[in-house]
Motif scaffolding. Structure first.
Motif, PDB file in Angstrom:
ATOM      1  N   SER A 702      45.128 -28.091  63.782  1.00 20.45           N
ATOM      2  CA  SER A 702      44.510 -29.014  64.838  1.00 20.45           C
ATOM      3  C   SER A 702      43.272 -28.427  65.289  1.00 20.45           C
ATOM      4  N   GLU A 703      42.298 -29.211  65.857  1.00 19.14           N
ATOM      5  CA  GLU A 703      41.251 -28.770  66.390  1.00 19.14           C
ATOM      6  C   GLU A 703      41.479 -28.078  67.782  1.00 19.14           C
ATOM      7  N   LEU A 704      41.066 -27.014  68.236  1.00 13.51           N
ATOM      8  CA  LEU A 704      41.296 -26.368  69.547  1.00 13.51           C
ATOM      9  C   LEU A 704      41.009 -27.536  70.664  1.00 13.51           C
ATOM     10  N   ALA A 705      39.922 -28.030  70.607  1.00 12.17           N
ATOM     11  CA  ALA A 705      39.642 -29.069  71.673  1.00 12.17           C
ATOM     12  C   ALA A 705      40.764 -30.180  71.940  1.00 12.17           C
ATOM     13  N   GLU A 706      41.395 -30.339  71.101  1.00 11.50           N
ATOM     14  CA  GLU A 706      42.499 -31.512  71.339  1.00 11.50           C
ATOM     15  C   GLU A 706      43.309 -30.901  72.543  1.00 11.50           C
ATOM     16  N   PHE A 707      43.478 -29.905  72.814  1.00 12.23           N
ATOM     17  CA  PHE A 707      44.350 -29.401  73.633  1.00 12.23           C
ATOM     18  C   PHE A 707      43.748 -28.972  75.030  1.00 12.23           C
ATOM     19  N   TYR A 708      42.420 -29.307  75.184  1.00 11.17           N
ATOM     20  CA  TYR A 708      41.556 -29.074  76.280  1.00 11.17           C
ATOM     21  C   TYR A 708      41.443 -30.290  77.100  1.00 11.17           C
ATOM     22  N   THR A 709      41.017 -30.012  78.373  1.00 14.59           N
ATOM     23  CA  THR A 709      40.624 -31.333  79.090  1.00 14.59           C
ATOM     24  C   THR A 709      39.301 -31.831  78.529  1.00 14.59           C
ATOM     25  N   PRO A 710      38.655 -32.916  79.003  1.00 14.19           N
ATOM     26  CA  PRO A 710      37.410 -33.178  78.242  1.00 14.19           C
ATOM     27  C   PRO A 710      36.307 -32.399  78.888  1.00 14.19           C
ATOM     28  N   GLU A 711      36.474 -31.868  80.059  1.00 11.31           N
ATOM     29  CA  GLU A 711      35.319 -31.029  80.710  1.00 11.31           C
ATOM     30  C   GLU A 711      35.424 -29.673  79.940  1.00 11.31           C
ATOM     31  N   ALA A 713      36.639 -29.118  77.124  1.00  9.55           N
ATOM     32  CA  ALA A 713      36.397 -29.265  75.501  1.00  9.55           C
ATOM     33  C   ALA A 713      34.737 -29.545  75.584  1.00  9.55           C
ATOM     34  N   GLU A 714      33.785 -30.175  76.424  1.00  6.16           N
ATOM     35  CA  GLU A 714      32.654 -29.959  76.491  1.00  6.16           C
ATOM     36  C   GLU A 714      31.899 -28.718  76.680  1.00  6.16           C
ATOM     37  N   GLU A 715      32.605 -27.666  77.482  1.00  9.12           N
ATOM     38  CA  GLU A 715      32.122 -26.352  77.333  1.00  9.12           C
ATOM     39  C   GLU A 715      32.368 -25.613  76.056  1.00  9.12           C
ATOM     40  N   LEU A 716      33.562 -26.013  75.463  1.00 10.57           N
ATOM     41  CA  LEU A 716      33.771 -25.356  74.158  1.00 10.57           C
ATOM     42  C   LEU A 716      32.743 -25.838  72.931  1.00 10.57           C
ATOM     43  N   TYR A 721      32.383 -21.633  72.022  1.00 14.82           N
ATOM     44  CA  TYR A 721      32.791 -21.212  70.857  1.00 14.82           C
ATOM     45  C   TYR A 721      31.822 -20.529  70.196  1.00 14.82           C
ATOM     46  N   ARG A 722      30.606 -20.926  70.040  1.00 11.30           N
ATOM     47  CA  ARG A 722      29.460 -20.266  69.491  1.00 11.30           C
ATOM     48  C   ARG A 722      29.247 -18.881  69.933  1.00 11.30           C
ATOM     49  N   HIS A 723      29.349 -18.664  71.164  1.00  6.85           N
ATOM     50  CA  HIS A 723      29.262 -17.426  71.878  1.00  6.85           C
ATOM     51  C   HIS A 723      30.427 -16.438  71.544  1.00  6.85           C
ATOM     52  N   SER A 724      31.463 -17.051  71.506  1.00  3.95           N
ATOM     53  CA  SER A 724      32.625 -16.273  71.237  1.00  3.95           C
ATOM     54  C   SER A 724      32.500 -15.677  69.861  1.00  3.95           C
ATOM     55  N   LYS A 733      36.900 -19.582  82.637  1.00  8.51           N
ATOM     56  CA  LYS A 733      38.088 -20.437  82.916  1.00  8.51           C
ATOM     57  C   LYS A 733      38.096 -21.550  82.160  1.00  8.51           C
ATOM     58  N   ARG A 734      39.321 -22.163  81.663  1.00 11.53           N
ATOM     59  CA  ARG A 734      39.533 -23.391  80.923  1.00 11.53           C
ATOM     60  C   ARG A 734      40.592 -23.965  81.331  1.00 11.53           C
TER      61      ARG A 734
END
Length: 984
Positions: A702-711, A713-716, A721-724, A733-734
């Motif tokens: 699954s895509e990692l963003a599916e387990f994030y809050t919308p906010e 996920a937007e930061e991701l 993710y590109r920076h990491s 913080k996430r």
């Protein structure tokens, strides 16, 4: 305007005299109606209310004198008669009155006779005014009438000046009536010759007194346009001026002349047309034909044709009758018919037929134009025969023929061989002209499409030859060659392409065989320890190069046979080599084998032998190959395989322990892979699964963003993710979402995840649940336990692997062992830095006063500094965790020596709110200032990338700040601020 039977008078004077005058006038003349006013203002008011035929006014009036009153009246009523009736009888008053436009002037006298004079003056003034109005009205009506005339109406005096001109005349001269009247022809006409002719004609009429008719004359206006006129001029006696004049009326006949000329041209074109033209009435009878029609049908005189039925001129009257019907229904017909000449012979004619209309557009007949197309028909028949012969030929050849327009929009012709060559039937190509592309090899399609684009935009040089591969559905991969040329139209522009495609697979195979032969010769000549051999299947002979003799240990005078060569192989390998040679000879299947031979001295040696077919005219006529001794290499590889197996066993054990630690890690850990820049979960530990409440099968893939809050996920997606992936990510913080929708606050650290070759394939992300402070405390305890386990359980197998490596290195030599040693050494440093990184992030609780100068010197002694130099310029102290501050100095000193060189100079100094460590090395590029503190970032191939990240961890744990900038000598300068300095 008043009625002719009465006169309305306004008398402005003092009240007594005005009333007297009114009584006297009405008493003497019943036709008079007199109203009085005692002042100019009252008089103006009366004049505005009622219309008057005449005004009588005294000179001496209140507010204005009579002349001023006159001027005021003239502003609104310029033509009304105005009589100055006054007892002020000076010449000056009379002169001023006349200058102001007074109608008449009467001096008041004693006695009643003056009223008779006044009445007469009033009557005369009013009658004169009425006559002028009637004359002006007559002139206006006359002007309106002549302006409505379409003809040019004008009058000119003896000097040629226009006395009168209507609108039509002014329009023709491209001017206005007001500008034309008072001007001459020379002011507007462009031709002096025409102007002189106008003057001569005008003078002739004036002098003779007789009218003159001019059938045609030209007028060229100032803008260069020439008009044709038909003119009549008569003598004219002008009323307004003295002298003689001429009155002219001209009709513009320009359009009529143009129509006459056009009719003449039409008649000439009709008579001389190359096509036969006939006119038929609606009864179907011929009413006119041109000479070409007579010639085409073989008649000498039009009387032989006029009056005949048109359908009799055709071989099929019924078809001709349907043509007439079609024209009546649709207004037009175009087609081909077979005509009958006068002598009974026939010919083919192409006709274009349409309505013939009158001037109002009403159909009155049919006009037809015919061309003799017999020759064209014969050429078409010849072309059909040629095409049939070509198609019979094309249907029986193996090459594909085709013809298509330059835009590839349709297939005009393809032969049956197109299916054999391209794998598409002719029907498929006719339906879709690009169907043949579907089987073109993908690697050749782009180049082929680019060539087609060049052909269409005109940049190709003709003829064009192209070679490409076809993945034929029935015959497999085939090479084809297309030869393409262009057909041009009558203007020389490309109109279509024609081409032929040939299967050149066999030719390509032969070319590859030649290339392989060349490669074989080059290898044999350039590589001293590689021998070559060749079998001629036609003669069953075998040839060896010198190196093959040497490898076998056989004298050069030995002439080997195929059977001899096979018997020289190890008994266990003879069947393998024999089968391989037979497959090459029979099927053309090359081989590449490593086998054993037995030399003349009964020594077993390993050889690397390769074999491939040799073709002539598409047939296999021989087998050739290479022969190389590899005994020593095989021995080394076998030895290395044994040692490698031992290391694999250690690695397996190490990996098992790593997996245990991964699963038992006190933080949520996720391994991602990058899929087009999107993080996909490839693995995650039980901590992550249990915290969020999902099953692991759902999470993996699954895509990692599916387990994030919308906010989060937007930061991701917006850059996290590109920076990491690039190693620039630090700590953020996430917010994670559990399966029940609850939010888990977490502190995230992420670093790039690399393959053994250093390629970044994703990230390693660790989440610390900071939802509650108690959870943070438990996480810290687990982290301590994790650190202890890593320190013990990870180092032990690493030490075992290092020891085993040293034993292997003593027994054999291999480049693989050097790289393995480097990898194990780097792994050890990574473990050290990871442990330090885990410990140094803890909050500082135990601080002591530390002397910066003493700390600097002792830390310097713990670092391998070579010839580097340390300058300490501070006498301050700070409150800090001594051991962790020592880690800061040691890491920064080590960083300076590593990047600044063994002779670098390092300086420790004071700042207003902290201290700095500076070197005179190459410094840090400005665009990397924000990157160097990232975990895993290193500018050195041997660095772990955690040294400066540890420094930042310690500084942040002290609640200080750190930044990198340029030093005084261009090197790197690390400034630690937010520090409370203590004087010692």
């Amino acid at each position: 305007m008043i009625e002719a039977t009465g006169y309305s008078v306004l008398h402005v004077d003092d009240s007594a005299f005005a009333d007297l005058t009114a009584d006297m006038l009405t008493k003497r003349e019943a036709q008079f109606t007199v109203e009085t006013a005692t002042s100019p203002s009252e008089g103006l008011a009366r004049l505005a209310e009622n219309g008057f035929d005449c005004i009588v006014s005294e000179y001496e009036l209140p507010g204005q004198n009579g002349i001023e009153f006159l001027k005021t009246v003239r502003e609104e009523y310029p033509d009304i008669p105005f009589i100055l009736y006054t007892d002020k009888g000076s010449e000056a008053v009379a002169s001023d009155a006349i200058a102001a436009g007074v109608t008449d002037y009467i001096h008041k006298n004693s006695g009643t006779s003056q009223y008779a004079v006044l009445a007469n003056k009033i009557r005369n003034a009013v009658e004169s005014h009425h006559q002028q109005e009637r004359a002006q009205a007559t002139r206006d009506r006359l002007r309106q009438i002549i302006d409505m005339l379409p003809q040019l109406v004008f009058a000119k005096d003896e000097t040629g000046e226009f006395l009168l001109a209507n609108e039509a005349t002014a329009d023709t001269y491209r001017t206005t009536v007001s500008d034309l009247e008072g001007a001459t022809d020379a002011d507007f006409a462009d031709s002096e010759e025409e102007v002189e002719q106008f003057r001569a004609d005008d003078q002739a009429v004036i002098e003779s007194g007789e009218p003159e008719h001019i059938p045609e004359e030209s007028l060229t206006t100032a803008d260069g346009e020439t008009r044709l006129l038909e003119t009549t001029k008569i003598p004219y006696d002008p009323v307004e001026t003295d002298g003689d004049a001429v009155l002219g009326i001209s009709l513009d006949i320009t359009e009529r002349k143009e129509r006459e000329n056009m009719l003449q041209q039409y008649q000439h074109a009709y008579e001389s047309a190359l096509s036969g033209i006939a006119i038929v009435d609606f009864d179907g009878e011929l009413i006119d034909v041109n000479p070409t029609f007579l010639d085409m049908w073989g008649y000498d005189d039009e009387d032989d044709v006029i009056g005949r039925l048109a359908i009799d001129m055709w071989n099929n009257p019924g078809q001709a009758r349907s043509v007439l019907k079609t024209i009546k229904e649709r207004g037009r017909w175009e087609g081909e018919l077979e005509a009958v000449r006068a002598d009974g012979s026939t010919f083919y004619a192409k006709g274009v037929n349409s309505y013939l209309t009158d001037s109002d557009g009403n159909p009155i007949g049919v006009i037809s134009s015919f061309f003799d197309i017999s020759e064209r028909k014969e050429r078409e028949q010849e072309l059909r025969m040629v095409r049939e012969r070509f198609e019979r030929f094309a249907s029986n050849v193996r090459d594909a023929f085709f013809m298509l327009p330059t835009d590839y929009s349709e297939a005009e012709y393809v032969n049956p061989a197109v299916e054999t060559i391209y794998g598409s039937t002719p029907e498929e190509v006719y339906d879709d002209p690009m169907a043949w592309l579907r089987h073109v090899h993908p690697d050749d399609k782009d180049e082929l499409l680019a060539a087609m684009e060049a052909q269409q935009d005109g940049t190709s040089e003709w003829p064009v030859e192209q070679e490409f591969r076809i993945d034929h559905p029935n015959h497999g991969m085939r090479w084809v060659q297309t030869r393409l040329d262009v057909i041009t139209d009558k203007n020389g522009d490309p109109s279509r392409f024609t081409g032929v495609t040939t299967d050149i697979t066999d030719l390509k195979e032969h070319e590859r065989e030649l290339e392989r032969n060349q490669e074989f010769l080059e290898q044999t000549q350039n590589v001293a320890n590689v021998g070559g051999w060749e079998i001629d299947l036609r003669t069953e002979s075998l040839r060896w190069t010198d190196e093959v003799y040497r490898i076998h240990g056989i004298d050069m005078d030995f002439e080997p046979t195929v059977e001899d060569a096979l018997e020289l192989y190890h008994p266990e390998d003879q069947t393998t080599i024999q089968d391989a040679v037979e497959r090459v000879a029979a099927e053309g299947e090359p081989y590449d084998l490593e086998l054993r031979i037995v030399t003349a001295d009964d020594e077993v040696r390993w050889v690397h032998t390769r074999g491939e077919p040799r073709y002539e005219n598409g047939e296999i006529v021989g087998v050739r190959g290479t022969f190389q001794a590899i005994t020593e290499r095989i021995a080394r590889e076998q030895q290395l395989e044994e040692k490698t197996e031992e290391l694999k066993q250690l690695a397996t054990k190490y990996e098992s322990q790593y997996r245990t630690l991964f699963e038992e890690a006190p933080v949520m850990t996720v391994l991602t892979r990058s899929d087009d820049g999107r993080p996909i979960i490839e693995d995650c530990n039980s901590q992550f699964v249990e915290t969020l409440g999902y099953d692991v099968v759902t999470m993996l893939g699954s895509e990692l963003a599916e387990f994030y809050t919308p906010e989060s996920a937007e930061e991701l997606h917006s850059g996290g993710y590109r920076h990491s992936l690039t190693g620039r990510f630090t700590r953020e913080k996430r917010e994670l979402l559990t399966v029940d929708g609850e939010v888990v606050e977490a502190l995230l650290r992420a670093v790039p995840r690399r393959t053994a070759d250093g390629e970044i394939i994703g990230t390693v992300a660790m989440y610390i649940d900071i939802t509650e402070r108690e959870s943070v405390k438990r996480a810290n305890e687990r982290l301590e336990e994790f650190t202890r386990v890593v320190s013990h359980d990870l180092r032990n197998p690493l030490n075992v692997a290092t020891g085993r490596l040293e034993l292997v290195a003593e027994e054999c030599d291999s480049d693989h062992l050097d790289r393995l040693e480097q990898a194990l050494d780097r792994m050890g440093r990574l473990i050290d830095d990871l442990l330090t990184l885990a410990r140094e992030g803890k909050e500082v609780t135990d601080t002591r006063l530390v002397d910066l100068a003493t700390m600097s010197n002792r830390s310097w002694e713990n670092v391998e500094t070579y010839q580097a130099k340390l300058n300490t310029n501070t006498e301050q102290g700070v409150w800090a965790d001594r051991s962790r501050l020592k880690q800061v100095f040691e890491n920064l000193f080590r960083n300076a020596v590593e990047h600044g060189g063994t002779d670098v100079t390092v300086t420790v100094g004071e700042l207003d709110d902290g201290f700095y460590i500076e070197d005179n090395g190459p410094g840090v590029p400005s665009d990397k200032h924000d990157d160097i503190f990232e975990a895993g970032y290193s500018r050195s191939a041997d660095g772990t990338g955690f040294g400066l990240s540890i420094v930042e961890q310690v500084v942040n744990a002290h609640e200080w700040q750190i930044r990198v900038t340029d030093g005084a000598d261009g090197g790197a300068r690390f400034e630690i601020t937010g520090v409370e300095l203590v004087s010692l």
